[in-house]
Design a protein around this motif. Structure first.
Motif, mmCIF file in Angstrom:
data_model
loop_
_atom_site.group_PDB
_atom_site.id
_atom_site.type_symbol
_atom_site.label_atom_id
_atom_site.label_comp_id
_atom_site.label_asym_id
_atom_site.label_seq_id
_atom_site.Cartn_x
_atom_site.Cartn_y
_atom_site.Cartn_z
ATOM 1 N N ARG A 249 35.618 38.014 43.614
ATOM 2 C CA ARG A 249 34.341 37.824 42.928
ATOM 3 C C ARG A 249 33.838 36.401 43.091
ATOM 4 N N GLY A 250 32.563 36.265 43.102
ATOM 5 C CA GLY A 250 31.946 34.961 43.289
ATOM 6 C C GLY A 250 30.750 35.101 44.202
ATOM 7 N N ASP A 251 30.169 33.983 44.550
ATOM 8 C CA ASP A 251 28.977 34.004 45.383
ATOM 9 C C ASP A 251 29.279 33.802 46.859
ATOM 10 N N ASN A 252 30.527 33.790 47.241
ATOM 11 C CA ASN A 252 30.886 33.560 48.632
ATOM 12 C C ASN A 252 30.594 34.791 49.474
ATOM 13 N N SER A 253 30.078 34.551 50.672
ATOM 14 C CA SER A 253 29.830 35.650 51.597
ATOM 15 C C SER A 253 30.118 35.172 53.016
ATOM 16 N N VAL A 254 30.264 36.129 53.911
ATOM 17 C CA VAL A 254 30.468 35.841 55.324
ATOM 18 C C VAL A 254 29.459 36.655 56.113
#
Length: 156
Positions: free
Chosen positions: A100-105
């Motif tokens: 969870r969190g705002d991290n994306s790839v």
């Protein structure tokens, strides 16, 4: 890839809630898919895309957002299968990481997610560069590229 069921697909998603997985539009033509020629299952639903692949000991599914096409018509290359496409045939797709969190790839891939069919010459909407690798080696490279992307999504 082995044939998978709708239930297996919905249970495989690592970056979606159970509710999101339950509401997503799963392809209705699963029985007609050319499973022996697929290295992963990919499909689009408007500005969303989905990829399900065998990874480790099971299936891993990832929900992706598709970036709107750019203004300029140019040729792009898929980072997974290395097929080139004119215009918006290659799309930037981003996935939330499973933690969870705002991290994306993100990754630039065939907009139709039909890398497996492009590799095998079963779908001709892009251009394949002539390579010295055998088809089996190209397939291995593509599955390794997909696996590396999935690892990035799974990383916390």
């Amino acid at each position: 890839m082995r044939a998978v069921t709708e239930r297996e697909i919905r249970a495989s998603f690592v970056n979606s809630t159970k509710g999101e997985a339950k509401r997503m539009a799963v392809p209705r033509d699963l029985a007609e898919r050319p499973w022996d020629d697929l290295d992963f299952l990919g499909w689009r639903d408007m500005e969303r895309a989905y990829v399900v692949a065998e990874h480790g000991d099971g299936l891993v599914g990832v929900a992706l957002r598709v970036a709107p096409p750019g203004r300029h018509r140019r040729t792009g290359m898929c980072a997974w299968c290395l097929t080139t496409h004119p215009g918006d045939g290659v799309a930037l797709m981003t996935a939330r990481k499973s933690a969870r969190g705002d991290n994306s790839v993100g990754v630039y891939v065939c907009g139709d997610l039909d890398c497996s069919l492009h590799l095998r010459g079963r779908k001709d909407t892009g251009r394949r560069l002539e390579e010295s690798l055998t088809l089996a080696e190209q397939i291995d490279r593509t599955t390794a590229n997909v696996a590396a992307f999935l690892e990035r999504v799974l990383a916390g």
